[in-house]
Design a protein around this motif. Structure first.
Motif, PDB file in Angstrom:
ATOM      1  N   ALA A 121       0.821  -1.212   0.000  1.00 30.42           N
ATOM      2  CA  ALA A 121       0.000   0.000   0.000  1.00 30.42           C
ATOM      3  C   ALA A 121       0.860   1.270   0.000  1.00 30.42           C
ATOM      4  N   GLY A 122       2.184   1.111  -0.063  1.00 27.33           N
ATOM      5  CA  GLY A 122       3.066   2.264  -0.156  1.00 27.33           C
ATOM      6  C   GLY A 122       3.683   2.733   1.147  1.00 27.33           C
ATOM      7  N   TYR A 123       3.559   1.949   2.205  1.00 24.79           N
ATOM      8  CA  TYR A 123       4.121   2.316   3.507  1.00 24.79           C
ATOM      9  C   TYR A 123       5.385   1.509   3.768  1.00 24.79           C
ATOM     10  N   SER A 124       6.372   2.159   4.352  1.00 22.24           N
ATOM     11  CA  SER A 124       7.615   1.471   4.701  1.00 22.24           C
ATOM     12  C   SER A 124       7.965   1.813   6.139  1.00 22.24           C
ATOM     13  N   PHE A 125       7.852   0.832   7.011  1.00 24.04           N
ATOM     14  CA  PHE A 125       8.124   1.041   8.424  1.00 24.04           C
ATOM     15  C   PHE A 125       9.292   0.163   8.863  1.00 24.04           C
ATOM     16  N   PRO A 126      10.270   0.735   9.554  1.00 23.78           N
ATOM     17  CA  PRO A 126      11.349  -0.102  10.076  1.00 23.78           C
ATOM     18  C   PRO A 126      10.826  -1.024  11.175  1.00 23.78           C
ATOM     19  N   LEU A 127      11.403  -2.222  11.244  1.00 16.64           N
ATOM     20  CA  LEU A 127      10.984  -3.220  12.235  1.00 16.64           C
ATOM     21  C   LEU A 127      12.198  -3.642  13.048  1.00 16.64           C
ATOM     22  N   LEU A 128      12.129  -3.416  14.361  1.00 17.36           N
ATOM     23  CA  LEU A 128      13.186  -3.822  15.275  1.00 17.36           C
ATOM     24  C   LEU A 128      12.757  -5.093  15.996  1.00 17.36           C
ATOM     25  N   ALA A 129      13.702  -6.001  16.221  1.00 16.36           N
ATOM     26  CA  ALA A 129      13.403  -7.243  16.924  1.00 16.36           C
ATOM     27  C   ALA A 129      13.508  -7.021  18.429  1.00 16.36           C
ATOM     28  N   LYS A 130      12.496  -7.511  19.174  1.00 20.56           N
ATOM     29  CA  LYS A 130      12.556  -7.493  20.634  1.00 20.56           C
ATOM     30  C   LYS A 130      13.430  -8.654  21.083  1.00 20.56           C
ATOM     31  N   PRO A 131      14.135  -8.534  22.145  1.00 20.43           N
ATOM     32  CA  PRO A 131      14.308  -7.313  22.937  1.00 20.43           C
ATOM     33  C   PRO A 131      15.291  -6.366  22.262  1.00 20.43           C
ATOM     34  N   VAL A 132      15.065  -5.072  22.466  1.00 20.39           N
ATOM     35  CA  VAL A 132      15.947  -4.043  21.932  1.00 20.39           C
ATOM     36  C   VAL A 132      16.710  -3.453  23.114  1.00 20.39           C
ATOM     37  N   HIS A 133      18.033  -3.430  23.011  1.00 20.06           N
ATOM     38  CA  HIS A 133      18.844  -2.836  24.074  1.00 20.06           C
ATOM     39  C   HIS A 133      18.462  -1.357  24.191  1.00 20.06           C
ATOM     40  N   PRO A 134      18.340  -0.823  25.393  1.00 20.32           N
ATOM     41  CA  PRO A 134      17.931   0.579  25.561  1.00 20.32           C
ATOM     42  C   PRO A 134      18.808   1.571  24.796  1.00 20.32           C
ATOM     43  N   ALA A 135      20.105   1.362  24.785  1.00 21.23           N
ATOM     44  CA  ALA A 135      20.992   2.283  24.056  1.00 21.23           C
ATOM     45  C   ALA A 135      20.697   2.236  22.554  1.00 21.23           C
ATOM     46  N   GLU A 136      20.404   1.056  22.037  1.00 21.53           N
ATOM     47  CA  GLU A 136      20.073   0.924  20.615  1.00 21.53           C
ATOM     48  C   GLU A 136      18.735   1.600  20.321  1.00 21.53           C
ATOM     49  N   MET A 137      17.775   1.479  21.227  1.00 18.87           N
ATOM     50  CA  MET A 137      16.485   2.136  21.015  1.00 18.87           C
ATOM     51  C   MET A 137      16.660   3.650  21.001  1.00 18.87           C
ATOM     52  N   VAL A 138      17.465   4.181  21.907  1.00 17.12           N
ATOM     53  CA  VAL A 138      17.722   5.625  21.913  1.00 17.12           C
ATOM     54  C   VAL A 138      18.368   6.040  20.595  1.00 17.12           C
ATOM     55  N   ARG A 139      19.335   5.265  20.111  1.00 20.89           N
ATOM     56  CA  ARG A 139      19.984   5.579  18.827  1.00 20.89           C
ATOM     57  C   ARG A 139      18.963   5.543  17.684  1.00 20.89           C
ATOM     58  N   GLN A 140      18.091   4.542  17.686  1.00 21.41           N
ATOM     59  CA  GLN A 140      17.076   4.436  16.633  1.00 21.41           C
ATOM     60  C   GLN A 140      16.115   5.626  16.670  1.00 21.41           C
ATOM     61  N   VAL A 141      15.720   6.034  17.862  1.00 19.61           N
ATOM     62  CA  VAL A 141      14.820   7.185  18.006  1.00 19.61           C
ATOM     63  C   VAL A 141      15.513   8.448  17.513  1.00 19.61           C
ATOM     64  N   GLN A 142      16.760   8.646  17.920  1.00 17.57           N
ATOM     65  CA  GLN A 142      17.510   9.816  17.471  1.00 17.57           C
ATOM     66  C   GLN A 142      17.646   9.822  15.947  1.00 17.57           C
ATOM     67  N   ALA A 143      17.957   8.673  15.364  1.00 17.03           N
ATOM     68  CA  ALA A 143      18.108   8.584  13.910  1.00 17.03           C
ATOM     69  C   ALA A 143      16.783   8.854  13.208  1.00 17.03           C
ATOM     70  N   SER A 144      15.694   8.340  13.744  1.00 14.40           N
ATOM     71  CA  SER A 144      14.379   8.554  13.130  1.00 14.40           C
ATOM     72  C   SER A 144      13.991  10.024  13.139  1.00 14.40           C
ATOM     73  N   LEU A 145      14.322  10.713  14.211  1.00 16.83           N
ATOM     74  CA  LEU A 145      13.943  12.116  14.348  1.00 16.83           C
ATOM     75  C   LEU A 145      14.967  13.064  13.732  1.00 16.83           C
ATOM     76  N   ALA A 146      16.171  12.604  13.482  1.00 17.09           N
ATOM     77  CA  ALA A 146      17.229  13.474  12.961  1.00 17.09           C
ATOM     78  C   ALA A 146      16.856  14.064  11.613  1.00 17.09           C
ATOM     79  N   PHE A 147      16.261  13.274  10.724  1.00 17.96           N
ATOM     80  CA  PHE A 147      15.897  13.772   9.396  1.00 17.96           C
ATOM     81  C   PHE A 147      14.855  14.878   9.513  1.00 17.96           C
TER      82      PHE A 147
END
Length: 155
Positions: A121-147
């Protein structure tokens, strides 16, 4: 035969807080965290809150949409497998209503195949595997919002 869960206790000292706080001193991006396991959602909200983000939590898709109506998020983080509205359906609904909202999905069971209907349908969402290390989640959030932060700075 019993299996051991793939979880471990991570100290909050392992999460990079200082860099994130300085990056968002003027504006704390709103992150909506959705998981039907309240402990997961609440813990992630605490981690991201300490990292400098404004966090909101919901424990189902319907509640998340109500919260987003009141406070539109800049980032949606959602578990995929939830009763009722799943995380993919929620992500599509949020992006349709707030096109600038970024999305991170995470799951202990979902695969890229689960995202095929959304991709078709034209949507592209990144998928992270649980469990996600907290530091990696913070990095992913920062990267998602950086753009989106970079675009806002240019405009």
């Amino acid at each position: 035969m019993a299996t051991t869960p793939r979880t471990s206790i991570i100290s909050l000292d392992e999460v990079p807080f200082d860099d994130a706080r300085h990056s968002y001193e003027r504006h704390r991006p709103v992150v909506l965290i959705v998981d039907d396991e309240s402990m997961v959602a609440d813990t992630l909200a605490m981690i991201l809150g300490r990292a400098g983000f404004a966090t909101l939590t919901a424990y189902c898709g319907a509640a998340a949409l109500e919260i987003a109506q009141a406070v539109p998020p800049e980032l949606l983080i959602s578990d995929v497998a939830m009763p009722g509205m799943d995380g993919i359906e929620l992500a599509v609904a949020v992006v349709n209503t707030w096109p600038d909202c970024k999305v991170l999905l995470f799951s202990g069971h979902a695969t890229a195949a689960d995202l095929m209907a959304a991709r078709s349908a034209g949507y592209s969402f990144p998928l992270l595997a649980k469990p996600v290390h907290p530091a990696e989640m913070v990095r992913q959030v920062q990267a998602s919002l950086a753009f989106s932060e970079a675009v806002a700075t240019v405009q």
